[in-house]
Structures are given as C-alpha cells and as structure tokens.
Scaffold this motif. Structure first.
Motif, PDB file in Angstrom:
ATOM      1  N   ALA A  70       0.822  -1.226   0.000  1.00  0.00           N
ATOM      2  CA  ALA A  70       0.000   0.000   0.000  1.00  0.00           C
ATOM      3  C   ALA A  70       0.852   1.270   0.000  1.00  0.00           C
ATOM      4  O   ALA A  70       0.327   2.370  -0.205  1.00  0.00           O
ATOM      5  N   SER A  96       1.463   7.962   1.910  1.00  0.00           N
ATOM      6  CA  SER A  96       0.928   6.732   2.515  1.00  0.00           C
ATOM      7  C   SER A  96       1.869   6.205   3.600  1.00  0.00           C
ATOM      8  O   SER A  96       1.427   5.657   4.607  1.00  0.00           O
ATOM      9  N   GLU A 110       1.559   8.666   6.678  1.00  0.00           N
ATOM     10  CA  GLU A 110       0.294   8.435   7.393  1.00  0.00           C
ATOM     11  C   GLU A 110       0.357   7.165   8.228  1.00  0.00           C
ATOM     12  O   GLU A 110      -0.174   7.117   9.335  1.00  0.00           O
ATOM     13  N   HIS A 111       1.016   6.153   7.693  1.00  0.00           N
ATOM     14  CA  HIS A 111       1.154   4.892   8.438  1.00  0.00           C
ATOM     15  C   HIS A 111       1.913   5.122   9.751  1.00  0.00           C
ATOM     16  O   HIS A 111       1.696   4.425  10.736  1.00  0.00           O
TER      17      HIS A 111
END
Ligand code: CTP
Ligand code: MG
Length: 232
Positions: A187, A193, A196-197
């Motif tokens: 992902a 991304s 954000e993880h």
C-alpha cells in the motif's frame, strides 16, 4: 529562488529515476527518453534547480547506472553537485535508498522523474507548505466520473470527494525519515501513505493538471506539445 529570498530551512530533493518503465515499452527507461532534445530526467530536475539552487540533490538511478548517470548530470548541469545512488525493487525501496544519503534536517522533497512537466510554481507551493505545516502533498480534482470496484460489482462514488495525488511531496526531514523506518507494504505507493502509516496526517496543496506522469507511449506526444507551448 525562494530560498534566497525567504528564510527557509535547508532542503533536499530525492529524484526517483530508477524504474524500468515497463508500460512505456521503449528501448530505454522512460526517464531517459528525449523530449524536445532533452531527457525526461533533465526536464524534471530543471524547476527544482531554479527554485532551490542550494538544495542537496539525490538522484536514484537503475542498478549499474550510477557512473553513467553521474556523468550525464555533470554534463547537463555543470557546477551542481548530485549524489547518485541505485534504486531498489519497488518505488518505496528506491526512496529509502535515496533517504539513506540525507541528514535529518530541514525539509525533503521526493519527486517522480517521470513527472517532467511540473513548474517552479508547484515546487514553491510544496516547499512553502512543507516548511509551514511539516507535510505537503499535491493533488488535483478528478473530472471523470469515478466508480469503485467491490465484490464483482461497481459502485459510483462522488468525484468531489476524490483527489488524484502527484509529486513532488514535501516533508519535514525527521517526519519522513522516521516514517521510512517501516517495513515495506504494497500500500506504500507514495510518501504520503508511508507518513500516514507512521501516525501523521498530511496537508494537501494544489497540484497541476499538466503535471502528468509519463507512463505510456501516448504521453510522450502530449508532454512534448505542453513543453512546446511553454517554449513559445
Ligand atoms: N521508480 C523508482 N524505482 C522503482 C520504481 C519506480 O525510482 N523501483 C521511479 C520511476 O523511475 C518513476 C517513478 O518512480 O520516476 C514513478 O514510477 P512509475 O511511473 O511506475 O515508473 P516505472 O516503475 O519506471 O514504470 P512502470 O510501472 O511502467 O514499469
Ligand atoms: Mg512502476
């Protein structure tokens, strides 16, 4: 030259040019195809060098191409120093290789060399937002209708709720380097991304419709025509 005019933190640019360009189906990876006589990678670097002449530049290139690419960069931009390193299996791994060469200071911009139509105004917007808010992710609205595939069916979704994500993405260096300690996940298709993880929300900035990612053969004609119009 905003960093000359305003007090911005030191900045670094990671330019991703290590992909194979399989969808382009050309004899050289797409970042080395010429548009108006200059390679895609050259066009991608230009706006950064004009806005951030004193930034640190890391160019991530295909395995085995470090020496040849270092020579090309010296020819294209005499007097500018570039750190050149090999890419990895996926885009995430290429970014991680590039980040290994950078110190946790200032802001870091990561850009797809395949997006060679970005303007210096976009670079300025991303730098400003990253300096103010810690994160900056350029997006554009979607003019097509959008459907979501689900369990063998498709459902219409409200396109006003959709944004298409571009690069360059900019981050406070500590935020980005910390996020990239994560194990790879499929992902992780961009820096946003990954950040954000790590538990940090990202700020969006206005992208550019013309900032397309050169992907398939048709994109070359479109890109050349956009560059031609700008040259006029
Ligand atoms: N990229 C990279 N390292 C990888 C994969 C991609 O540095 N392992 C870079 C590409 O060179 C490109 C950018 O990431 O500038 C965006 O990737 P994409 O458009 O998917 O390029 P390719 O992976 O080269 O193309 P394709 O997916 O068609 O093979
Ligand atoms: Mg790819």
């Amino acid at each position: 030259m905003i960093d000359a005019l305003l007090i911005f933190p030191p900045s670094s640019v990671v330019m991703l040019a290590a992909g194979k360009g399989s969808r382009m189906n050309h004899d050289v990876p797409k970042q080395f195809i010429k548009l108006l006589g200059r390679p895609v990678l050259f066009h991608s670097l230009k706006p950064f060098l004009s806005v951030l002449p004193r930034a640190s530049y890391v160019v991530v290139v295909p395995p085995g191409e470090v020496d040849s690419c270092s020579g090309m960069l010296r020819d294209w931009f005499p007097g500018v120093s570039f750190l050149v390193t090999e890419g990895g299996e996926t885009r995430f791994h290429s970014v991680r290789n590039g980040l290994r060469l950078l110190k946790p200071e200032g802001i870091i911009l990561v850009h797809d060399a395949a997006r060679c139509l970005l303007t210096s105004e976009l670079v300025e917007r991303v730098v400003k937002c990253a300096a103010e808010k810690g994160t900056a992710v350029p997006t554009i609205t979607c003019s097509d209708s959008v459907r979501l595939l689900s369990e063998g069916r498709s459902l219409p979704i409200d396109r006003d709720q959709v944004r298409l994500v571009q690069t360059p993405q900019g981050f406070n260096a500590e935020i980005l380097l910390n996020a990239f300690k994560a194990e790879y996940r499929p992902a992780f298709t961009d820096e946003a991304s990954v950040v954000e993880h790590s538990g940090i929300d990202v700020s969006l900035v206005e992208g550019e419709d013309s900032n397309i990612k050169i992907t398939r053969p048709d994109d070359l004609e479109r890109a050349e025509s956009i560059l031609n119009n700008r040259a006029d």
